[in-house]
Motif scaffolding. Structure first.
Motif, PDB file in Angstrom:
ATOM      1  N   VAL A 193       0.881  -1.168   0.000  1.00  0.00           N
ATOM      2  CA  VAL A 193       0.000   0.000   0.000  1.00  0.00           C
ATOM      3  C   VAL A 193       0.917   1.216   0.000  1.00  0.00           C
ATOM      4  O   VAL A 193       1.880   1.261   0.775  1.00  0.00           O
ATOM      5  CB  VAL A 193      -0.882  -0.008   1.273  1.00  0.00           C
ATOM      6  CG1 VAL A 193      -1.466   1.366   1.540  1.00  0.00           C
ATOM      7  CG2 VAL A 193      -1.982  -1.042   1.161  1.00  0.00           C
ATOM      8  N   VAL A 194       0.651   2.178  -0.878  1.00  0.00           N
ATOM      9  CA  VAL A 194       1.410   3.436  -0.882  1.00  0.00           C
ATOM     10  C   VAL A 194       0.406   4.574  -0.765  1.00  0.00           C
ATOM     11  O   VAL A 194      -0.426   4.765  -1.661  1.00  0.00           O
ATOM     12  CB  VAL A 194       2.249   3.609  -2.173  1.00  0.00           C
ATOM     13  CG1 VAL A 194       2.991   4.947  -2.140  1.00  0.00           C
ATOM     14  CG2 VAL A 194       3.229   2.462  -2.354  1.00  0.00           C
ATOM     15  N   THR A 195       0.460   5.325   0.333  1.00  0.00           N
ATOM     16  CA  THR A 195      -0.472   6.449   0.468  1.00  0.00           C
ATOM     17  C   THR A 195       0.145   7.708  -0.151  1.00  0.00           C
ATOM     18  O   THR A 195       1.367   7.860  -0.192  1.00  0.00           O
ATOM     19  CB  THR A 195      -0.838   6.711   1.940  1.00  0.00           C
ATOM     20  OG1 THR A 195       0.311   7.209   2.635  1.00  0.00           O
ATOM     21  CG2 THR A 195      -1.360   5.465   2.630  1.00  0.00           C
ATOM     22  N   GLY A 196      -0.743   8.565  -0.637  1.00  0.00           N
ATOM     23  CA  GLY A 196      -0.250   9.729  -1.377  1.00  0.00           C
ATOM     24  C   GLY A 196       0.456   9.280  -2.642  1.00  0.00           C
ATOM     25  O   GLY A 196       1.371   9.944  -3.128  1.00  0.00           O
ATOM     26  N   GLY A 197       0.004   8.152  -3.182  1.00  0.00           N
ATOM     27  CA  GLY A 197       0.685   7.534  -4.324  1.00  0.00           C
ATOM     28  C   GLY A 197       0.368   8.171  -5.664  1.00  0.00           C
ATOM     29  O   GLY A 197       0.904   7.749  -6.687  1.00  0.00           O
ATOM     30  N   GLY A 198      -0.480   9.186  -5.658  1.00  0.00           N
ATOM     31  CA  GLY A 198      -0.876   9.785  -6.929  1.00  0.00           C
ATOM     32  C   GLY A 198       0.082  10.833  -7.454  1.00  0.00           C
ATOM     33  O   GLY A 198      -0.007  11.231  -8.620  1.00  0.00           O
ATOM     34  N   ALA A 199       1.010  11.304  -6.614  1.00  0.00           N
ATOM     35  CA  ALA A 199       1.894  12.405  -7.050  1.00  0.00           C
ATOM     36  C   ALA A 199       3.216  12.339  -6.301  1.00  0.00           C
ATOM     37  O   ALA A 199       3.350  11.633  -5.294  1.00  0.00           O
ATOM     38  CB  ALA A 199       1.223  13.757  -6.787  1.00  0.00           C
TER      39      ALA A 199
ATOM     40  N   ASP B 187      -6.885  12.356  -3.853  1.00  0.00           N
ATOM     41  CA  ASP B 187      -7.139  12.892  -5.196  1.00  0.00           C
ATOM     42  C   ASP B 187      -7.426  11.695  -6.108  1.00  0.00           C
ATOM     43  O   ASP B 187      -6.512  10.999  -6.555  1.00  0.00           O
ATOM     44  CB  ASP B 187      -5.904  13.672  -5.662  1.00  0.00           C
ATOM     45  CG  ASP B 187      -6.066  14.269  -7.048  1.00  0.00           C
ATOM     46  OD1 ASP B 187      -6.921  13.791  -7.816  1.00  0.00           O
ATOM     47  OD2 ASP B 187      -5.302  15.211  -7.358  1.00  0.00           O
ATOM     48  N   SER B 188      -8.732  11.453  -6.357  1.00  0.00           N
ATOM     49  CA  SER B 188      -9.099  10.231  -7.094  1.00  0.00           C
ATOM     50  C   SER B 188      -8.524  10.241  -8.501  1.00  0.00           C
ATOM     51  O   SER B 188      -8.056   9.204  -8.995  1.00  0.00           O
ATOM     52  CB  SER B 188     -10.620  10.054  -7.125  1.00  0.00           C
ATOM     53  OG  SER B 188     -11.217  11.168  -7.740  1.00  0.00           O
ATOM     54  N   ALA B 189      -8.516  11.398  -9.162  1.00  0.00           N
ATOM     55  CA  ALA B 189      -8.012  11.450 -10.548  1.00  0.00           C
ATOM     56  C   ALA B 189      -6.525  11.086 -10.575  1.00  0.00           C
ATOM     57  O   ALA B 189      -6.069  10.347 -11.457  1.00  0.00           O
ATOM     58  CB  ALA B 189      -8.237  12.840 -11.127  1.00  0.00           C
ATOM     59  N   ALA B 190      -5.773  11.587  -9.600  1.00  0.00           N
ATOM     60  CA  ALA B 190      -4.328  11.300  -9.560  1.00  0.00           C
ATOM     61  C   ALA B 190      -4.078   9.818  -9.308  1.00  0.00           C
ATOM     62  O   ALA B 190      -3.212   9.199  -9.942  1.00  0.00           O
ATOM     63  CB  ALA B 190      -3.659  12.149  -8.483  1.00  0.00           C
ATOM     64  N   ALA B 191      -4.851   9.230  -8.379  1.00  0.00           N
ATOM     65  CA  ALA B 191      -4.673   7.802  -8.074  1.00  0.00           C
ATOM     66  C   ALA B 191      -5.030   6.952  -9.287  1.00  0.00           C
ATOM     67  O   ALA B 191      -4.301   6.017  -9.648  1.00  0.00           O
ATOM     68  CB  ALA B 191      -5.531   7.412  -6.873  1.00  0.00           C
TER      69      ALA B 191
END
Ligand SMILES: NC(=O)c1ccc[n+]([C@@H]2O[C@H](COP(=O)([O-])OP(=O)(O)OC[C@H]3O[C@@H](n4cnc5c(N)ncnc54)[C@H](O)[C@@H]3O)[C@@H](O)[C@H]2O)c1
Length: 251
Positions: free
Chosen positions: A11-17, A40-44
């Protein structure tokens, strides 16, 4: 590089950027299936889609790490999709406006502590609940150079990151014989959206000068350490605050 990571689950949190995206990418490239958690759903979604199009195994899980039920759902959803969680990279964090402590606002205190400290605590607790019955795992918290030093105007952020170092070291001692290793990475200033959204380019240059190497770090340089701490190459490493800061905290 670390072949034993192939087939593991993270699991990586803040994984979108930023740093989290770099960590998710390096883990996925090592054969790890990754639950990419971000508020940020779009980033994920974009991160998972990009990695899956390269043949990786990732899924986006929209998560606010400050919410206990969402954190529990993150670990549950990821383990149902991919199998037991081996690696938790508790990376999601927010910055603070550079303000002397006398001018800080309660709303900023609450926001920063909710994500940077409570969020890490919730993710550690959930990771330990999943890993303890299995007797194995690696928890990697994203702390900061500001976990051991400070920077004018950063009191709230510094307090939150000192808290992360306390959680890391305490849990590592408590779980020393459990088979679960718990470490933190302490980056110096890293060139990411978080950094560039909170400071001017002039301030970014001043931040680069804080490091004896006189540059900002890159997200990939942090991700390389995450992969090391996730792997068996770090099998005797727990409770460490791993500085990756171009020499800043050596000064
Ligand atoms: N960039 C730096 O110079 C630097 C230095 C030291 C430590 N750090 C730490 O590294 C971590 C990542 O920082 P970054 O620079 O990559 O930031 P970033 O802003 O580039 O990325 C952070 C990600 O976390 C997500 N996020 C924010 N709040 C969230 C929440 N409540 N729940 C889930 N996701 C959430 C954001 O949507 C974003 O995708 C943070 O913990 C930060 O404090 C950064």
């Amino acid at each position: 590089m670390y072949s034993e990571l192939n087939g593991k689950v993270a699991v990586v949190t803040g994984g979108g950027a930023g740093i989290g995206l770099a960590c998710a990418t390096r883990l996925a490239e090592s054969g790890v299936a990754v639950g990419i958690a971000d508020i940020d759903s779009a980033a994920a979604e974009q991160a998972a889609q990009t990695l899956n199009s390269q043949g990786r195994r990732c899924m986006a899980v929209v998560t606010d790490v400050s919410q206990p039920a969402q954190v529990a759902a993150l670990f549950q959803t990821t383990s149902e999709a991919f199998g037991p969680i081996d690696i938790a990279v508790n990376n999601a964090g927010v910055g603070s406006p550079l303000t002397p402590l006398g001018d800080t606002e309660e709303t900023d205190f609450d926001r920063i502590m909710a994500v940077n400290l409570k969020g890490v605590w919730l993710c550690m607790r959930e990771a330990l609940r999943h890993m303890t019955p299995l007797g194995t795992g690696s928890i990697i918290n994203m702390a900061s150079a500001l976990s051991t030093t400070t920077f004018p105007g950063s009191s709230l952020y510094t307090a939150s990151k000192h808290g992360v170092s306390g959680l890391t070291r305490s849990a590592a001692v408590e779980y020393g014989e459990s088979g679960i290793r718990i470490n933190a990475i302490c980056p110096g200033f890293i060139s990411t959206p978080l950094l560039h959204s909170t400071v001017t380019e002039e301030a970014a240059k001043a931040m680069a000068a804080k490091h004896p190497m006189n540059r900002l770090g890159s997200p990939a340089e942090i991700a390389d350490a995450v992969v090391f701490l996730a792997s068996d190459a770090s099998s005797f490493v727990t409770g460490s605050l791993f500085s990756i800061d171009g020499g800043w905290t050596a000064t």
